[in-house]
Design a protein around this motif. Structure first.
Motif, PDB file in Angstrom:
ATOM      1  N   VAL A 196      32.832  13.553  -8.410  1.00 15.71           N
ATOM      2  CA  VAL A 196      31.623  13.593  -7.586  1.00 15.71           C
ATOM      3  C   VAL A 196      30.559  12.686  -8.190  1.00 15.71           C
ATOM      4  O   VAL A 196      30.277  12.786  -9.383  1.00 15.71           O
ATOM      5  CB  VAL A 196      31.116  15.050  -7.472  1.00 15.71           C
ATOM      6  CG1 VAL A 196      29.786  15.103  -6.747  1.00 15.71           C
ATOM      7  CG2 VAL A 196      32.148  15.906  -6.751  1.00 15.71           C
ATOM      8  N   PRO A 234      36.783  15.936   1.136  1.00 14.79           N
ATOM      9  CA  PRO A 234      36.372  16.090  -0.270  1.00 14.79           C
ATOM     10  C   PRO A 234      36.696  14.854  -1.108  1.00 14.79           C
ATOM     11  O   PRO A 234      37.661  14.153  -0.835  1.00 14.79           O
ATOM     12  CB  PRO A 234      37.190  17.294  -0.747  1.00 14.79           C
ATOM     13  CG  PRO A 234      38.392  17.316   0.145  1.00 14.79           C
ATOM     14  CD  PRO A 234      37.964  16.768   1.476  1.00 14.79           C
ATOM     15  N   ASN A 265      26.999  13.045  -3.119  1.00 15.24           N
ATOM     16  CA  ASN A 265      26.592  13.815  -4.308  1.00 15.24           C
ATOM     17  C   ASN A 265      27.097  15.261  -4.246  1.00 15.24           C
ATOM     18  O   ASN A 265      27.263  15.906  -5.270  1.00 15.24           O
ATOM     19  CB  ASN A 265      25.071  13.833  -4.452  1.00 15.24           C
ATOM     20  CG  ASN A 265      24.544  12.616  -5.212  1.00 15.24           C
ATOM     21  OD1 ASN A 265      25.313  11.834  -5.763  1.00 15.24           O
ATOM     22  ND2 ASN A 265      23.229  12.462  -5.218  1.00 15.24           N
ATOM     23  N   ARG A 266      27.282  15.759  -3.023  1.00  9.76           N
ATOM     24  CA  ARG A 266      27.836  17.111  -2.864  1.00  9.76           C
ATOM     25  C   ARG A 266      29.365  17.094  -2.848  1.00  9.76           C
ATOM     26  O   ARG A 266      30.001  18.126  -2.676  1.00  9.76           O
ATOM     27  CB  ARG A 266      27.332  17.756  -1.559  1.00  9.76           C
ATOM     28  CG  ARG A 266      25.841  18.092  -1.536  1.00  9.76           C
ATOM     29  CD  ARG A 266      25.498  18.979  -0.335  1.00  9.76           C
ATOM     30  NE  ARG A 266      25.860  18.366   0.934  1.00  9.76           N
ATOM     31  CZ  ARG A 266      25.061  17.545   1.640  1.00  9.76           C
ATOM     32  NH1 ARG A 266      23.849  17.262   1.186  1.00  9.76           N
ATOM     33  NH2 ARG A 266      25.469  17.015   2.761  1.00  9.76           N
ATOM     34  N   GLY A 267      29.932  15.897  -2.954  1.00  6.78           N
ATOM     35  CA  GLY A 267      31.379  15.800  -3.038  1.00  6.78           C
ATOM     36  C   GLY A 267      32.098  15.650  -1.711  1.00  6.78           C
ATOM     37  O   GLY A 267      33.313  15.830  -1.648  1.00  6.78           O
ATOM     38  N   SER A 315      26.810  11.089  -9.057  1.00  5.59           N
ATOM     39  CA  SER A 315      25.490  11.696  -9.265  1.00  5.59           C
ATOM     40  C   SER A 315      24.437  10.633  -9.012  1.00  5.59           C
ATOM     41  O   SER A 315      23.769  10.139  -9.913  1.00  5.59           O
ATOM     42  CB  SER A 315      25.365  12.282 -10.672  1.00  5.59           C
ATOM     43  OG  SER A 315      25.867  11.377 -11.623  1.00  5.59           O
TER      44      SER A 315
END
Lengths: 283, 214
Positions: A148, A144, A135-137, A150
């Motif tokens: 992203v 990375p 969720n933070r990518g 959710s």
């Protein structure tokens, strides 16, 4: 934002139900069941439940999503290592699946492939952290992501498990790791649900009480003997033994449990095991 | 020690079917201690071979069959008997079998199944307590390994299958997390419950394991 997260945030009494992927490739029957569900915010899709091999939960959850039915994707640590779990989670996000129920999983011993090597590369606490990371990518390697997710990750808790203080330790870890809701295993005792709800309330995470439609004393005994974490108490079995119509008794009991949930927690998770048409009556 | 047990006789009969003359190898370490491959078992195996119409050309019980050079030396000491045999039968753990097989091109038949690294509870009762994971957290878990003693190897507490403090997989067993929790309580410290344990570093357990003392 998933409907489940919105409804829980709004404080309305939330109902989830549960469907199982088929042993095979014909999705039509289970999709027909899911499409007929009424009064339900989201539908859990079980992941090789009881360690019995079935079509993957991700595909059925994706098909539900495509039909406008909101899924809760169940994902266990039993059959996949950290690479496969993350990969499936990204796949889920790409299909628009947000709600997750992240589980350790029943041991392979209970299923139809008892010689399988149980994986458990991660546990449910660690998997919740992974979902929070995605969720933070970033993935577990710190790399990375393009796009992203959710996710709205949830976790399971067994309100009947003893020692309860030990169960609570894990509940706290799950919340610290990003669990946003709990779905409980089947509840058969008001006091156990109350104990759990009271303990979880300060953590600010909603609890959906597990309601299992038991249909007979025989079924209750089977569940006790074969399903991990399931314990239908003796007094409940006695009610079925003396009931003139066990199905009616089961319905009454399910309604009773929903009543406790309305009083004590934020919703119910209904496990009707093929009798989904009974849901409106249970509610 | 390494806990091992004899393979079923039917399996051994099949594995030994092509051979008439056999050289027997036992191990004086673990396989002796768990009564699977010591002097006594090697002798009994020899007697059993006779009932199968087979001949033992000789036998040796190596001090530690897992010691590759020592195994080589002991085989050299019995060179004639080894040479006379169609195959070697090894009553030792899988490590022992491979010490032998790496020292001869003859066929090697393992007669045992290796089970686990075990503690001795009392004679004949062995319990697995360590999985050799290479990433030990015993200091935080009150000296009880959850990776091994929990059927799922969970690192952050019990699973939902715990029933009255017992394991979902074997109701005879206490839940490892219950034992850890209770001992930490007696020690009046939070131990492993003070933090979320991160995933194991399985890279430390890459196979095949290699270690050199520096």
């Amino acid at each position: 934002m998933s409907l489940l997260s919105q409804n829980l945030a709004a404080g309305s009494f939330v109902v989830t139900a549960e469907v199982a992927p088929p042993k095979g490739i014909d999705l039509a029957p289970v999709l027909a069941v899911a499409e007929k569900l009424q009064g339900v915010t989201a539908v859990n899709v079980t992941d090789n439940q009881g360690a019995n091999m079935r079509l993957c939960s991700l595909v059925l959850a994706g098909e539900l999503r495509r039909r406008g039915i909101e899924p809760v994707l169940q994902l266990t640590c039993r059959d996949r290592n950290r690479v496969a779990l993350q990969s499936d989670l990204l796949g889920a996000a790409a299909l628009g699946i947000e709600n997750l129920l992240l589980l350790s999983g029943d041991h392979s011993k209970f299923g139809d492939h008892p010689d399988a090597r149980p994986v458990f590369d991660l546990d449910a606490v660690q998997l919740l952290e992974v979902a929070a990371g995605l969720n933070r990518g970033v993935d577990m390697a710190g790399k990375p992501l393009t796009g992203v997710p959710s996710f709205f990750p949830g976790a399971a808790v067994n309100p009947a498990a003893e020692p309860f203080e030990l169960v609570l330790q894990k509940v706290r870890k799950k919340v610290d790791s990003g669990a946003r809701f709990f779905q409980t295993q089947a509840v058969f005792s008001r006091s156990e649900l109350e104990r759990l709800a009271t303990a979880v309330a300060p953590l600010g995470v909603p609890v959906l009480a597990g309601v299992l439609l038991v249909r007979s004393a025989k079924m209750a005994r089977f569940l006790n003997a074969n399903i991990p974490g399931m314990r239908v108490p003796d007094d409940v079995i006695a009610r079925f033994d003396s009931a003139a119509d066990p199905m009616l008794e089961g319905m009454a009991m399910a309604r009773e449990t929903v009543g406790w949930a309305r009083e004590l927690c934020q919703g119910v998770h209904l496990m009707t095991l093929g009798h989904e048409e009974k849901i409106p009556e249970i509610l | 020690m390494i806990i091992s047990e004899a393979k079923p006789l039917a399996e051994l009969e099949e594995a030994l079917a092509p051979f008439g003359k056999l050289f027997l190898v036992g191990c004086a370490a673990c396989a002796t201690a768990c009564k699977a491959g010591g002097e006594e078992e090697v002798f009994r195996f020899q007697e059993w071979l006779a009932t199968q119409g087979k001949e033992a050309t000789g036998s040796v019980v190596i001090d530690e069959a897992c010691h590759i050079q020592r195994a080589a030396r002991d085989l050299r000491h019995h060179a004639e008997a080894v040479k006379a045999a169609d195959a070697l039968v090894v009553l030792a753990c899988g490590s022992g079998v491979q010490s032998i097989s790496s020292n001869t091109d003859k066929r090697v038949v393992g007669a045992l199944n290796s089970l686990f690294l075990g503690n001795v509870r009392r004679f004949g009762h062995y319990e697995e307590m360590c999985s050799l994971c290479g990433d030990c957290i015993l200091n935080e878990t009150a000296g009880i390994c959850p990776l091994t003693n929990c059927a799922k190897g969970l690192l952050n507490g019990p699973c939902g299958g715990m029933r009255d403090g017992h394991c979902e997989v074997d109701a005879e067993l206490d839940c490892a997390w219950k034992l850890i929790y209770e001992r930490l309580q007696r020690q009046q410290r939070p131990g492993v419950f003070a933090r979320r344990v991160p995933p194991k570093q399985w890279s430390r357990r890459r196979k095949p394991g290699r270690h050199k003392i520096r």
